[in-house]
Design a protein around this motif. Sequence first.
Motif, short mmCIF file in Angstrom:
data_model
loop_
_atom_site.label_atom_id
_atom_site.label_comp_id
_atom_site.label_asym_id
_atom_site.label_seq_id
_atom_site.Cartn_x
_atom_site.Cartn_y
_atom_site.Cartn_z
N ARG A 1 -52.14 19.06 -15.26
CA ARG A 1 -53.08 19.53 -16.28
C ARG A 1 -52.81 21.02 -16.48
N VAL A 2 -52.61 21.40 -17.74
CA VAL A 2 -52.26 22.77 -18.07
C VAL A 2 -53.28 23.29 -19.07
N VAL A 3 -53.75 24.50 -18.83
CA VAL A 3 -54.75 25.11 -19.69
C VAL A 3 -54.29 25.05 -21.15
N ARG A 4 -55.27 24.82 -22.03
CA ARG A 4 -54.99 24.63 -23.45
C ARG A 4 -55.81 25.61 -24.27
N GLY A 5 -55.15 26.17 -25.27
CA GLY A 5 -55.83 27.02 -26.23
C GLY A 5 -56.07 26.23 -27.51
N VAL A 6 -55.77 26.84 -28.64
CA VAL A 6 -55.96 26.17 -29.92
C VAL A 6 -54.66 25.58 -30.47
N GLU A 7 -53.59 25.63 -29.69
CA GLU A 7 -52.29 25.15 -30.15
C GLU A 7 -52.35 23.66 -30.48
N PRO A 8 -51.68 23.25 -31.58
CA PRO A 8 -51.72 21.85 -31.99
C PRO A 8 -50.79 20.96 -31.18
N GLN A 9 -49.78 21.56 -30.55
CA GLN A 9 -48.83 20.80 -29.76
C GLN A 9 -48.81 21.32 -28.33
N PRO A 10 -48.51 20.45 -27.38
CA PRO A 10 -48.46 20.90 -25.98
C PRO A 10 -47.25 21.79 -25.74
N PRO A 11 -47.34 22.67 -24.75
CA PRO A 11 -46.15 23.43 -24.36
C PRO A 11 -45.10 22.46 -23.82
N GLN A 12 -43.84 22.84 -23.91
CA GLN A 12 -42.77 21.95 -23.48
C GLN A 12 -42.40 22.11 -22.00
N TRP A 13 -42.70 23.28 -21.41
CA TRP A 13 -42.29 23.50 -20.03
C TRP A 13 -42.88 22.50 -19.03
N PRO A 14 -44.13 21.98 -19.23
CA PRO A 14 -44.62 21.01 -18.24
C PRO A 14 -43.80 19.71 -18.20
N PHE A 15 -43.20 19.33 -19.34
CA PHE A 15 -42.34 18.15 -19.33
C PHE A 15 -41.14 18.39 -18.41
N LEU A 16 -40.57 19.58 -18.47
CA LEU A 16 -39.43 19.91 -17.61
C LEU A 16 -39.87 20.04 -16.15
N LEU A 17 -41.06 20.58 -15.92
CA LEU A 17 -41.60 20.68 -14.56
C LEU A 17 -41.75 19.29 -13.95
N TRP B 1 -54.27 20.37 -21.48
CA TRP B 1 -53.36 19.27 -21.78
C TRP B 1 -53.20 18.48 -20.50
N HIS B 2 -53.23 17.16 -20.59
CA HIS B 2 -53.04 16.29 -19.43
C HIS B 2 -51.70 15.56 -19.62
N PHE B 3 -50.72 15.93 -18.82
CA PHE B 3 -49.38 15.36 -18.89
C PHE B 3 -49.25 14.25 -17.86
N VAL B 4 -48.51 13.20 -18.19
CA VAL B 4 -48.29 12.08 -17.27
C VAL B 4 -46.87 11.54 -17.46
N THR B 5 -46.28 11.10 -16.37
CA THR B 5 -44.91 10.56 -16.41
C THR B 5 -44.92 9.05 -16.57
N TYR B 6 -43.76 8.55 -17.00
CA TYR B 6 -43.49 7.11 -17.06
C TYR B 6 -42.14 6.86 -16.39
N GLY B 7 -42.09 5.85 -15.55
CA GLY B 7 -40.83 5.44 -14.96
C GLY B 7 -40.65 5.79 -13.50
N LEU B 8 -41.33 6.80 -13.01
CA LEU B 8 -41.21 7.17 -11.61
C LEU B 8 -41.89 6.14 -10.71
N GLY B 9 -42.97 5.57 -11.18
CA GLY B 9 -43.74 4.60 -10.39
C GLY B 9 -42.94 3.38 -9.99
N GLU B 10 -41.98 3.00 -10.81
CA GLU B 10 -41.16 1.84 -10.49
C GLU B 10 -40.30 2.09 -9.25
N ARG B 11 -39.96 3.35 -9.00
CA ARG B 11 -39.15 3.70 -7.82
C ARG B 11 -39.99 4.25 -6.68
N GLN B 12 -41.02 5.00 -7.00
CA GLN B 12 -41.76 5.74 -5.98
C GLN B 12 -43.16 5.18 -5.70
#
Length: 162
Positions: free
Chosen positions: A61-77, A43-54
Amino acid sequence: MMWDVVTEALGRLYPQAEPWHVSYPAEGFALRAASAYPADGHWHFVTYGLGERQGFELTVRVVRGVEPQPPQWPFLLLNRVAVLADAAAEPFEEGQWADLGGPITGHPQGDGPPTGLSVVILAADPELGDRFLQLVGVTAAEAQSGDVDSDDELLVTDPGRA
């Protein structure tokens, strides 16, 4: 960096992908939104909104199996690191690292798996360039020793490896 720039960059990488989007409440979060794109083996996660300040957005990028939805912990990370970026005296740069003081997955408080990865190193996203800083999960010992060589050119984080 405007949202359209992020959307266009990821759209070029994953033209057929249907991304998974989340938005963050205005209160208590450093990010406005983030997306996860299903890629080959990760899964390739990307943020929105930080670039305007930083001047950069974060990815992970988090290893992916056969799951249909991404894990939620990377969003919190991503939000945890965005908070650190906002509090830092100097802008984050490639090669810096942050010790999160516990598993990058948030285990056991969140839905993330247990892991020995507790540090993130910032690297230029290998496919998006230096305006996108990719978080790479490593152990504290790897960060301290500088021994974080990887044969994986995309620098995919696998919480199950430690």
